[in-house]
Design an enzyme around this catalytic site. Structure first.
Site, short mmCIF file in Angstrom:
data_model
loop_
_atom_site.label_atom_id
_atom_site.label_comp_id
_atom_site.label_asym_id
_atom_site.label_seq_id
_atom_site.Cartn_x
_atom_site.Cartn_y
_atom_site.Cartn_z
N LYS A 1 -42.76 5.57 -87.28
CA LYS A 1 -43.41 6.80 -87.76
C LYS A 1 -42.80 8.04 -87.12
O LYS A 1 -42.58 9.04 -87.81
CB LYS A 1 -44.91 6.80 -87.41
N THR A 2 -42.53 7.96 -85.83
CA THR A 2 -42.04 9.15 -85.14
C THR A 2 -40.64 9.51 -85.61
O THR A 2 -40.33 10.67 -85.87
CB THR A 2 -42.04 8.90 -83.61
N LYS B 1 -49.27 15.97 -83.57
CA LYS B 1 -49.73 14.64 -83.15
C LYS B 1 -51.14 14.86 -82.61
O LYS B 1 -51.32 15.34 -81.49
CB LYS B 1 -48.80 14.07 -82.07
N SER C 1 -37.00 1.61 -90.33
CA SER C 1 -35.84 1.11 -89.59
C SER C 1 -35.22 -0.05 -90.36
O SER C 1 -35.77 -1.16 -90.35
CB SER C 1 -36.31 0.65 -88.20
#
Ligand SMILES: Nc1ncnc2c1ncn2[C@@H]1O[C@H](COP(=O)(O)OP(=O)(O)OP(=O)(O)O)[C@@H](O)[C@H]1O
Ligand SMILES: [Mg+2]
Length: 232
Positions: A17-18, A39, A182
């Protein structure tokens, strides 16, 4: 008019997510948009340690990107559990939503990106409210709010992708699309076939995928490639 809000959620923790938040921020900043990344609750870190928004700032840069972390808890747990263990109370999701609204109302912000903690239905406060509730609060206040769902390519992803998409639909929330957080350089059978089957599982469009070593690239290369990895 308030800036629109993109909520970045994942099928799980550690799905990227980051890194995806950084790529979306960099891609939109490259279009000249001024991006605020929020965040609401960061867990698993002591005061002063670099958190997810610091990783976003490192990768996406600070040209046109500002970052905001609202609440931090030391234990690497869901926010409600981490707060319980610390014996503290944390702001409610409604209070976090109010702060997001303030940022969305600023003249110098074109889009707000909010990164959740873990998956969609993780409790972000002591009352059990979630990132979905935060989005509902924004929507009820007239803000355009849509989700980007970060998914893994591995075996098992079709189920958790479909479950998360269904939970969003059930709440009448908008799923803009999904990003594979990823993707391996050498994908196996499951990774390759999942690319074909994810659109159906998500019921939404693919917005792109990040290579597995994206976060290890130097930040300039990351920024130059972000618009090729994610399309918004
Ligand atoms: N595309 C990628 N390239 C390089 N590293 C990645 C990529 N995706 C994920 N990672 C690495 O995997 C780990 C988890 O990724 P990340 O922190 O983005 O997960 P997350 O979904 O934001 O989790 P959290 O719920 O803790 O916020 C990190 O160490 C990150 O650097
Ligand atoms: Mg993260």
């Amino acid at each position: 008019m308030s800036a629109p809000v993109i909520l970045v959620t994942g099928t799980d923790t550690e799905v990227g997510k980051t890194v995806t938040t950084a790529a979306v921020a960099a891609a939109l900043a490259a279009q000249g948009m001024r991006i605020a990344v929020v965040k609401p609750v960061q867990t698993g870190l002591a005061p002063g340690e670099p958190g997810d928004v610091d990783e976003v700032a490192r990768l996406a840069g600070t040209e046109g990107v500002t970052t905001h972390e609202f609440t931090r808890l030391r234990d690497p747990l869901a926010p409600d559990a981490a707060a319980r263990l610390a014996g503290t109370s944390i702001p409610t999701v409604a209070e976090h939503a109010e702060r997001v609204l303030e940022i969305a109302d600023r003249d110098d912000v074109d889009t707000v990106i909010v990164e959740g903690a873990g998956g969609l239905l993780v409790h972000l406060d002591g009352g059990g409210a979630t990132l979905a509730d935060l989005a509902i609060h924004l929507r009820d206040n007239g803000v355009r709010a849509g989700f980007v769902l970060v998914v893994a390519p591995r075996l098992g992803t079709l189920n958790v992708t479909a479950l998360t998409a269904e939970a969003l639909r059930h709440r009448g929330l908008d799923l803009i699309g999904y990003v594979v957080g990823s993707y391996p350089d050498e994908p196996g059978l499951a990774e390759r076939t999942n690319l074909d089957d994810l659109p159906n599982a998500a019921g939404a469009q693919p917005l792109g995928r990040l290579p597995e070593r994206a976060a290890q690239l130097d930040p300039n290369t990351f920024r130059n490639n972000a618009s090729k990895w994610v399309h918004l």
